[in-house]
Design a protein around this motif. Structure first.
Motif, PDB file in Angstrom:
ATOM      1  N   VAL A  27       0.839  -1.204   0.000  1.00  0.00           N
ATOM      2  CA  VAL A  27       0.000   0.000   0.000  1.00  0.00           C
ATOM      3  C   VAL A  27       0.875   1.256   0.000  1.00  0.00           C
ATOM      4  N   LEU A  28       2.006   1.225   0.700  1.00  0.00           N
ATOM      5  CA  LEU A  28       2.908   2.377   0.685  1.00  0.00           C
ATOM      6  C   LEU A  28       3.551   2.544  -0.687  1.00  0.00           C
ATOM      7  N   ALA A  29       3.893   1.425  -1.337  1.00  0.00           N
ATOM      8  CA  ALA A  29       4.499   1.503  -2.665  1.00  0.00           C
ATOM      9  C   ALA A  29       3.524   2.091  -3.681  1.00  0.00           C
ATOM     10  N   THR A  30       2.240   1.751  -3.560  1.00  0.00           N
ATOM     11  CA  THR A  30       1.229   2.316  -4.462  1.00  0.00           C
ATOM     12  C   THR A  30       1.161   3.831  -4.313  1.00  0.00           C
ATOM     13  N   LEU A  31       1.193   4.299  -3.078  1.00  0.00           N
ATOM     14  CA  LEU A  31       1.193   5.739  -2.838  1.00  0.00           C
ATOM     15  C   LEU A  31       2.470   6.389  -3.368  1.00  0.00           C
ATOM     16  N   GLU A  32       3.605   5.741  -3.139  1.00  0.00           N
ATOM     17  CA  GLU A  32       4.869   6.296  -3.622  1.00  0.00           C
ATOM     18  C   GLU A  32       4.885   6.416  -5.142  1.00  0.00           C
ATOM     19  N   ASP A  33       4.351   5.418  -5.829  1.00  0.00           N
ATOM     20  CA  ASP A  33       4.299   5.475  -7.291  1.00  0.00           C
ATOM     21  C   ASP A  33       3.428   6.645  -7.767  1.00  0.00           C
ATOM     22  N   TRP A  34       2.272   6.817  -7.133  1.00  0.00           N
ATOM     23  CA  TRP A  34       1.365   7.898  -7.525  1.00  0.00           C
ATOM     24  C   TRP A  34       2.014   9.257  -7.277  1.00  0.00           C
ATOM     25  N   LEU A  35       2.610   9.418  -6.113  1.00  0.00           N
ATOM     26  CA  LEU A  35       3.242  10.693  -5.766  1.00  0.00           C
ATOM     27  C   LEU A  35       4.466  10.949  -6.633  1.00  0.00           C
ATOM     28  N   GLY A  36       5.253   9.899  -6.872  1.00  0.00           N
ATOM     29  CA  GLY A  36       6.445  10.051  -7.699  1.00  0.00           C
ATOM     30  C   GLY A  36       6.120  10.460  -9.119  1.00  0.00           C
ATOM     31  N   ASP A  39       5.912  14.118  -9.147  1.00  0.00           N
ATOM     32  CA  ASP A  39       7.082  14.830  -8.608  1.00  0.00           C
ATOM     33  C   ASP A  39       6.833  15.432  -7.232  1.00  0.00           C
ATOM     34  N   LEU A  40       6.065  14.732  -6.425  1.00  0.00           N
ATOM     35  CA  LEU A  40       5.803  15.222  -5.075  1.00  0.00           C
ATOM     36  C   LEU A  40       6.830  14.641  -4.100  1.00  0.00           C
ATOM     37  N   PRO A  41       7.452  15.485  -3.285  1.00  0.00           N
ATOM     38  CA  PRO A  41       8.435  14.984  -2.315  1.00  0.00           C
ATOM     39  C   PRO A  41       7.772  14.063  -1.301  1.00  0.00           C
ATOM     40  N   ARG A  42       8.343  12.913  -1.073  1.00  0.00           N
ATOM     41  CA  ARG A  42       7.764  11.947  -0.125  1.00  0.00           C
ATOM     42  C   ARG A  42       8.889  11.093   0.437  1.00  0.00           C
ATOM     43  N   ARG A  43       8.673  10.629   1.660  1.00  0.00           N
ATOM     44  CA  ARG A  43       9.632   9.734   2.301  1.00  0.00           C
ATOM     45  C   ARG A  43       8.925   8.901   3.356  1.00  0.00           C
ATOM     46  N   ARG A  44       9.462   7.723   3.574  1.00  0.00           N
ATOM     47  CA  ARG A  44       8.890   6.846   4.592  1.00  0.00           C
ATOM     48  C   ARG A  44       9.401   7.249   5.975  1.00  0.00           C
ATOM     49  N   LEU A  45       8.530   7.077   6.969  1.00  0.00           N
ATOM     50  CA  LEU A  45       8.903   7.240   8.365  1.00  0.00           C
ATOM     51  C   LEU A  45       8.905   5.866   9.015  1.00  0.00           C
ATOM     52  N   GLY A  50      12.746   0.219  13.132  1.00  0.00           N
ATOM     53  CA  GLY A  50      13.019   0.275  11.709  1.00  0.00           C
ATOM     54  C   GLY A  50      11.853  -0.128  10.827  1.00  0.00           C
ATOM     55  N   ARG A  51      10.691  -0.355  11.403  1.00  0.00           N
ATOM     56  CA  ARG A  51       9.520  -0.763  10.625  1.00  0.00           C
ATOM     57  C   ARG A  51       8.855   0.465  10.023  1.00  0.00           C
ATOM     58  N   PRO A  52       8.491   0.437   8.718  1.00  0.00           N
ATOM     59  CA  PRO A  52       7.813   1.597   8.133  1.00  0.00           C
ATOM     60  C   PRO A  52       6.428   1.780   8.751  1.00  0.00           C
ATOM     61  N   VAL A  53       6.138   2.993   9.195  1.00  0.00           N
ATOM     62  CA  VAL A  53       4.859   3.268   9.857  1.00  0.00           C
ATOM     63  C   VAL A  53       4.088   4.402   9.190  1.00  0.00           C
ATOM     64  N   ALA A  54       4.669   5.058   8.195  1.00  0.00           N
ATOM     65  CA  ALA A  54       3.962   6.159   7.533  1.00  0.00           C
ATOM     66  C   ALA A  54       4.724   6.581   6.291  1.00  0.00           C
ATOM     67  N   LEU A  55       4.018   7.292   5.448  1.00  0.00           N
ATOM     68  CA  LEU A  55       4.618   7.992   4.315  1.00  0.00           C
ATOM     69  C   LEU A  55       4.325   9.466   4.518  1.00  0.00           C
ATOM     70  N   LEU A  56       5.355  10.294   4.429  1.00  0.00           N
ATOM     71  CA  LEU A  56       5.205  11.727   4.661  1.00  0.00           C
ATOM     72  C   LEU A  56       5.452  12.474   3.361  1.00  0.00           C
ATOM     73  N   VAL A  57       4.480  13.269   2.964  1.00  0.00           N
ATOM     74  CA  VAL A  57       4.591  14.138   1.797  1.00  0.00           C
ATOM     75  C   VAL A  57       4.815  15.551   2.306  1.00  0.00           C
ATOM     76  N   GLU A  58       5.804  16.246   1.752  1.00  0.00           N
ATOM     77  CA  GLU A  58       6.132  17.592   2.219  1.00  0.00           C
ATOM     78  C   GLU A  58       6.214  18.542   1.029  1.00  0.00           C
ATOM     79  N   VAL A  59       5.316  19.506   0.995  1.00  0.00           N
ATOM     80  CA  VAL A  59       5.276  20.500  -0.079  1.00  0.00           C
ATOM     81  C   VAL A  59       5.640  21.849   0.517  1.00  0.00           C
ATOM     82  N   ALA A  60       6.856  22.301   0.255  1.00  0.00           N
ATOM     83  CA  ALA A  60       7.297  23.602   0.748  1.00  0.00           C
ATOM     84  C   ALA A  60       6.809  24.697  -0.190  1.00  0.00           C
TER      85      ALA A  60
END
Length: 395
Positions: A27-36, A39-45, A50-60
């Motif tokens: 589910v995180l990969a699907t979001l990353e593909d859509w955001l990528g 060209d939206l900045p995104r990173r996993r938290l 070390g377990r991924p618990v969120a995806l953070l999108v940051e638009v400055a």
């Protein structure tokens, strides 16, 4: 525009992400593909393990100002009895204007909508102030709120001036919630044989008396501008084994929903008085033990405080009759309130079957709900002024 949101939501539903059951990677990969692709900045938290618990999108944005955040969970409740569903829980289809499947209401449709709003803000960021974060939380339904915790702990992330959580329900904007104080209570007694000629009062019987003492005591009512009273519930009872032994231990679970005038300290004192009464009425060599396990503060925003004001005003502008509500259950807003971050915790589409059978979300509501959030976000990013923060309770 709404078609793009629905398409993404469908793909998210088709990637099961049940809390503590499924791998969140798909589910995180699907979001990353859509955001990528946009060209939206995104990173996993990640959590401490070390377990991924969120995806953070940051638009400055291009001009200085506060950051605001949108939050939607992308993990879900379990399916329950799949045989009771009239359609597959991961179908993600649209029938008669309803998006169907687990997470349609809570909250994959909101996650897809917030991704779209991030793209819309990104397209005009140069003229706006501060920034927009979108937190796509993959650890909400566990109750651990790992995504929100990781976001708050991330030193690279701008601290938000306020958060809007995309829980569903179109008639209300949730601006507060009761807090909680939870504890386990170990009730003890002398063990023995159930057939003994000597009269004994076992731990289960003592626990039953404690339940009476707790539930018979009348808690205070609602006071001041907080519309809900406190509430105490005994949520579990475990003790004894078989039939021939008088049990020497029984454990109760107690959940107290707290308010500004009946906080965690008051809740604990209330329970301790009942425990003291029990030990006086039915004495035993080993006293009853209370172990607090969780606490959240209550919170409530005024209707003129951001981001509640922006959301309520945008809803009115779209012709919706929406009221401000203080919720009985707690939510991530309580966690954020403890950090002094004002939060709304619910406005979205109408729904059925949330956390239950045949979950679905009404798509006819989506255009206006999307317009309300977009308008509220753009107002906040255009204004450039952060709200005054009045401490953890936000009163």
């Amino acid at each position: 525009m709404t078609e793009e949101i629905v398409d993404l939501a469908q793909e998210l539903i088709r990637r099961p992400s049940r809390a503590r059951i499924d791998d969140y990677g798909p589910v995180l990969a699907t979001l990353e593909d859509w955001l990528g692709a946009r060209d939206l900045p995104r990173r996993r938290l990640h959590d401490d393990g070390g377990r991924p618990v969120a995806l953070l999108v940051e638009v400055a944005c291009g001009r200085p100002g506060p950051w605001w955040a949108l939050d939607a969970c992308v993990d879900t409740a379990p399916y329950g009895d799949e045989g009771a569903w009239s359609f597959p829980p991961d179908c993600g289809d649209v029938v008669d204007g309803w998006l169907r499947g687990r997470g349609a209401a809570d909250s994959k449709l909101a996650a897809a909508m917030f991704c779209r709003i991030a793209a819309e803000v990104h397209a005009r960021a140069a003229e706006l102030r501060g920034g927009l974060a979108v937190l796509l939380d993959a650890d909400e339904h566990t109750g651990g709120f790992g995504g929100a915790r990781a976001y708050l702990a991330d030193t690279a992330a701008a601290r938000p001036a306020g958060v809007m959580i995309g829980y569903p329900g179109r008639d209300e904007v949730v601006v507060g919630g009761r807090g909680l104080w939870r504890a386990t209570i170990a009730v003890h007694a002398a063990s023995g044989h159930s057939g003994s000629s000597r009269r004994t009062v076992g731990a289960v019987s003592r626990a039953a008396r404690l339940v009476q003492l707790l539930e018979e005591a009348e808690l205070p009512g609602a006071v001041g501008d907080f519309p809900l009273p406190p509430k105490l519930t005994v949520t579990s009872c475990h003790g004894g084994e078989g039939f021939s032994v008088v049990p020497d231990r029984c454990e109760l679970g107690v959940d107290v929903r707290t308010t500004p005038t009946f906080d965690a300290d008051a809740a604990e004192a209330w329970v301790r008085r009942a425990v003291a009464d029990l030990d006086a009425q039915l004495p035993t060599p080993r006293p009853t033990a209370i172990t607090p396990v969780a606490t959240w503060p209550p919170y409530r925003l005024s209707e003129t405080q951001q981001p509640a004001a922006a959301l309520l005003d945008a809803a009115a502008h779209e012709g919706l009759t929406v009221t401000a509500k203080t919720a009985g259950p707690s939510n991530i807003g309580n966690l954020l309130a403890a950090e002094g971050i004002p939060t709304t915790a619910g406005f979205g589409v109408r729904y059925e079957g949330l956390h239950g059978t045949d979950e679905r979300a009404r798509l006819a509501d989506l255009p206006k709900v999307h317009a309300v959030y977009k308008q509220a976000v753009l107002r906040l990013l255009a204004d450039g002024s952060a709200p005054p923060q009045r401490g953890a309770g936000l009163y």
